[in-house]
Design an enzyme around this catalytic site. Structure first.
Site, short mmCIF file in Angstrom:
data_model
loop_
_atom_site.label_atom_id
_atom_site.label_comp_id
_atom_site.label_asym_id
_atom_site.label_seq_id
_atom_site.Cartn_x
_atom_site.Cartn_y
_atom_site.Cartn_z
N TYR A 42 7.91 12.77 -2.56
CA TYR A 42 7.01 12.00 -3.43
C TYR A 42 6.03 12.93 -4.14
CZ TYR A 42 3.39 8.65 -4.78
OH TYR A 42 2.47 7.91 -5.49
N GLU A 64 -0.28 0.25 -4.46
CA GLU A 64 -1.57 0.79 -4.06
C GLU A 64 -2.39 -0.28 -3.34
OE1 GLU A 64 -2.40 3.80 -4.01
OE2 GLU A 64 -1.09 4.79 -5.46
N TRP A 72 0.24 5.85 3.44
CA TRP A 72 1.10 5.82 2.26
C TRP A 72 2.57 5.94 2.66
CZ3 TRP A 72 1.11 3.72 -2.10
CH2 TRP A 72 1.98 4.13 -3.12
#
Length: 209
Positions: A42, A64, A72
């Site tokens: 990522y 988000e 995350w």
């Protein structure tokens, strides 16, 4: 559906005061992207790069919000499930979700089953459709792009909010969006390249659109 409120968000920069880390491949990266292979991919291929189109921006905004209070990595692991659950983040499709869809989503173990966040995703899809009259979500978000600042040297130099993320949060709330607090919006701005928070010395520094 009630408009949910924002809870604290965990950003990728979760090692205070750490500088770039050189991996086994000899490449320097931000510390959060230097170890775990999912985070590394990522970091190297997406975080900080500009995305294009309404669906891409709605996806990042939605993810988000779902990440708030979670790691995350949890969101990345469930990303394809989110895409399936939310019709590829097609705003028109998600805007049409009803109570049956909410029940379906809350029963879907492949995503984060949080009612406030599910409600926010639908609220935001409807707000995205309405925002087309003002030029659309992508142009709206990018109108808050700040002037480039100095490269952060360590993760301690990376802020959690900015004047622009506060302004974007206020503007989105005024436009009917939910779960778009200043911290969440700063994380969005980092993710899609409005700001470049790759550390000085990281090989991805300078990639922001």
């Amino acid at each position: 559906m009630e408009t949910p409120t924002e809870t604290p968000i965990e950003t990728p920069n979760e090692t205070p005061g750490a500088g770039p880390v050189v991996g086994a491949d000899g490449i320097a990266r931000c510390p959060w992207g230097a170890g775990d292979p999912v985070n590394l991919a990522y970091h190297d291929t997406e975080w900080g790069l500009r995305v294009e189109g309404e669906a891409a921006h709605l996806e990042r905004l939605t993810l988000e919000a779902f990440q708030s209070g979670l790691s995350w990595r949890t969101i990345l692991d469930k990303r394809e499930n989110f895409r399936a659950a939310f019709a590829g983040f097609d705003a028109d499709a998600v805007a049409g979700y009803d109570d049956r869809d909410v029940d379906r989503l809350m029963a879907d173990a492949g995503i984060v089953r949080n009612r406030r966040k599910v409600d926010a995703a639908i609220i935001n899809a409807r707000a995205t459709v309405a925002l087309r009259e003002q030029g659309g979500l992508e142009a709206f978000i990018w109108s808050f792009r700040p002037e480039p600042g100095p490269a952060p040297r360590t993760t301690a130099d990376v802020p959690a909010t900015s004047a622009e993320s506060i302004a974007l949060s206020k503007a989105l709330k005024k436009a009917g969006f939910a779960f778009v607090g200043p911290t969440t919006m700063y994380a969005l701005m980092e993710a899609v390249g409005l700001v470049d928070d790759h550390l000085e010395g990281c090989h991805r520094r300078g990639c922001a659109g």
